[in-house]
Design a protein around this motif. Sequence first.
Motif, PDB file in Angstrom:
ATOM      1  N   GLU A   1     -39.752 -49.710  20.385  1.00 14.50           N
ATOM      2  CA  GLU A   1     -39.769 -49.293  18.983  1.00 14.50           C
ATOM      3  C   GLU A   1     -40.997 -48.447  18.650  1.00 14.50           C
ATOM      4  OE1 GLU A   1     -39.257 -52.246  15.942  1.00 14.50           O
ATOM      5  OE2 GLU A   1     -37.158 -52.553  16.455  1.00 14.50           O
ATOM      6  N   ASN A   2     -42.110 -48.733  19.291  1.00 13.55           N
ATOM      7  CA  ASN A   2     -43.347 -47.995  19.021  1.00 13.55           C
ATOM      8  C   ASN A   2     -43.426 -46.679  19.799  1.00 13.55           C
ATOM      9  OD1 ASN A   2     -44.231 -49.967  17.258  1.00 13.55           O
ATOM     10  ND2 ASN A   2     -45.319 -51.093  18.845  1.00 13.55           N
ATOM     11  N   GLY A   3     -42.442 -46.396  20.632  1.00 11.57           N
ATOM     12  CA  GLY A   3     -42.427 -45.153  21.390  1.00 11.57           C
ATOM     13  C   GLY A   3     -43.421 -45.136  22.533  1.00 11.57           C
ATOM     14  N   GLU A   4     -43.831 -46.303  22.990  1.00  9.31           N
ATOM     15  CA  GLU A   4     -44.818 -46.403  24.065  1.00  9.31           C
ATOM     16  C   GLU A   4     -44.181 -46.395  25.450  1.00  9.31           C
ATOM     17  OE1 GLU A   4     -46.921 -49.978  23.135  1.00  9.31           O
ATOM     18  OE2 GLU A   4     -47.645 -49.190  21.228  1.00  9.31           O
ATOM     19  N   THR A   5     -42.860 -46.438  25.486  1.00  7.71           N
ATOM     20  CA  THR A   5     -42.143 -46.447  26.757  1.00  7.71           C
ATOM     21  C   THR A   5     -40.793 -45.770  26.573  1.00  7.71           C
ATOM     22  OG1 THR A   5     -41.229 -47.843  28.512  1.00  7.71           O
ATOM     23  CG2 THR A   5     -41.160 -48.735  26.294  1.00  7.71           C
ATOM     24  N   ASN A   6     -40.269 -45.259  27.647  1.00  9.86           N
ATOM     25  CA  ASN A   6     -38.926 -44.673  27.616  1.00  9.86           C
ATOM     26  C   ASN A   6     -37.902 -45.621  28.225  1.00  9.86           C
ATOM     27  OD1 ASN A   6     -39.559 -42.250  26.356  1.00  9.86           O
ATOM     28  ND2 ASN A   6     -40.218 -41.324  28.276  1.00  9.86           N
ATOM     29  N   SER A   7     -38.238 -46.896  28.326  1.00  9.91           N
ATOM     30  CA  SER A   7     -37.312 -47.852  28.939  1.00  9.91           C
ATOM     31  C   SER A   7     -36.075 -48.098  28.077  1.00  9.91           C
ATOM     32  CB  SER A   7     -38.012 -49.177  29.250  1.00  9.91           C
ATOM     33  OG  SER A   7     -38.390 -49.827  28.064  1.00  9.91           O
ATOM     34  N   TRP A   8     -36.073 -47.561  26.852  1.00  8.41           N
ATOM     35  CA  TRP A   8     -34.872 -47.669  26.013  1.00  8.41           C
ATOM     36  C   TRP A   8     -33.669 -47.066  26.720  1.00  8.41           C
ATOM     37  CZ3 TRP A   8     -32.574 -43.066  25.117  1.00  8.41           C
ATOM     38  CH2 TRP A   8     -33.364 -41.922  25.194  1.00  8.41           C
ATOM     39  N   VAL A   9     -33.925 -46.100  27.622  1.00 10.46           N
ATOM     40  CA  VAL A   9     -32.836 -45.450  28.358  1.00 10.46           C
ATOM     41  C   VAL A   9     -32.031 -46.492  29.127  1.00 10.46           C
ATOM     42  CG1 VAL A   9     -32.327 -43.840  30.234  1.00 10.46           C
ATOM     43  CG2 VAL A   9     -34.054 -43.264  28.541  1.00 10.46           C
ATOM     44  N   ASN A  10     -32.722 -47.500  29.674  1.00  7.11           N
ATOM     45  CA  ASN A  10     -32.053 -48.540  30.450  1.00  7.11           C
ATOM     46  C   ASN A  10     -31.237 -49.487  29.570  1.00  7.11           C
ATOM     47  OD1 ASN A  10     -33.362 -47.578  32.782  1.00  7.11           O
ATOM     48  ND2 ASN A  10     -35.158 -48.790  32.294  1.00  7.11           N
ATOM     49  N   HIS A  11     -31.518 -49.501  28.274  1.00  6.36           N
ATOM     50  CA  HIS A  11     -30.919 -50.484  27.383  1.00  6.36           C
ATOM     51  C   HIS A  11     -30.099 -49.867  26.256  1.00  6.36           C
ATOM     52  CE1 HIS A  11     -33.480 -53.421  29.348  1.00  6.36           C
ATOM     53  NE2 HIS A  11     -34.502 -52.607  29.148  1.00  6.36           N
ATOM     54  N   ILE A  12     -29.968 -48.550  26.226  1.00  7.62           N
ATOM     55  CA  ILE A  12     -29.385 -47.871  25.067  1.00  7.62           C
ATOM     56  C   ILE A  12     -27.974 -48.345  24.747  1.00  7.62           C
ATOM     57  CG2 ILE A  12     -28.608 -45.841  26.362  1.00  7.62           C
ATOM     58  CD1 ILE A  12     -30.051 -45.888  22.775  1.00  7.62           C
ATOM     59  N   GLU A  13     -27.165 -48.567  25.758  1.00  9.06           N
ATOM     60  CA  GLU A  13     -25.793 -49.022  25.485  1.00  9.06           C
ATOM     61  C   GLU A  13     -25.794 -50.398  24.827  1.00  9.06           C
ATOM     62  OE1 GLU A  13     -22.622 -48.176  28.347  1.00  9.06           O
ATOM     63  OE2 GLU A  13     -24.128 -47.044  29.483  1.00  9.06           O
ATOM     64  N   ASN A  14     -26.605 -51.317  25.341  1.00  5.54           N
ATOM     65  CA  ASN A  14     -26.682 -52.658  24.761  1.00  5.54           C
ATOM     66  C   ASN A  14     -27.324 -52.631  23.375  1.00  5.54           C
ATOM     67  OD1 ASN A  14     -25.430 -53.903  26.920  1.00  5.54           O
ATOM     68  ND2 ASN A  14     -27.348 -54.286  27.982  1.00  5.54           N
ATOM     69  N   ILE A  15     -28.301 -51.749  23.173  1.00  5.33           N
ATOM     70  CA  ILE A  15     -28.914 -51.621  21.853  1.00  5.33           C
ATOM     71  C   ILE A  15     -27.858 -51.188  20.841  1.00  5.33           C
ATOM     72  CG2 ILE A  15     -30.515 -50.242  20.457  1.00  5.33           C
ATOM     73  CD1 ILE A  15     -32.404 -50.215  22.923  1.00  5.33           C
ATOM     74  N   CYS A  16     -27.099 -50.168  21.188  1.00  6.99           N
ATOM     75  CA  CYS A  16     -26.062 -49.649  20.285  1.00  6.99           C
ATOM     76  C   CYS A  16     -24.998 -50.697  20.007  1.00  6.99           C
ATOM     77  CB  CYS A  16     -25.435 -48.386  20.854  1.00  6.99           C
ATOM     78  SG  CYS A  16     -26.576 -46.984  20.870  1.00  6.99           S
TER      79      CYS A  16
END
Length: 130
Positions: free
Chosen positions: A38-53
């Motif tokens: 959430e703070n933009g300190e990592t790009n690991s959201w790429v690994n979780h984007i489907e589950n986040i959505c």
Amino acid sequence: MNTTIGKRIRKYREEKGISQEELAEKLHISRSTYQRIENGETNSWVNHIENICTSLDVNMEDILKPEEGYVQVNNNTDSSNSSNDNASGIIQSQTINYNTPEKLIEQYEERIKELKDQLDYWKNKAEGGK
């Protein structure tokens, strides 16, 4: 790191009334790792984007859309996979900055000032250490 994506994820999470802890549990990651997303300190959201959505019941395009002043261009030339229906198609797209020249000059001037300030700091530190 992309703070815009992190801010969008936070916005949708808060709209759904889900805590960081709850969403982190759904993603099977620690709360601190989620906070970094959430703070933009990592790009690991790429690994979780489907589950986040899925967890936030939001379309991936809403989270991944380009920032204002930017245009997204899909560089995928494979006609069998030219759709942007999946995360990889969107993430592989290239974002191009089409800001006005004045805005770019302003951004470069700010960066130059930051670098000069850092240089002055290190020069003063080196002189004080002699």
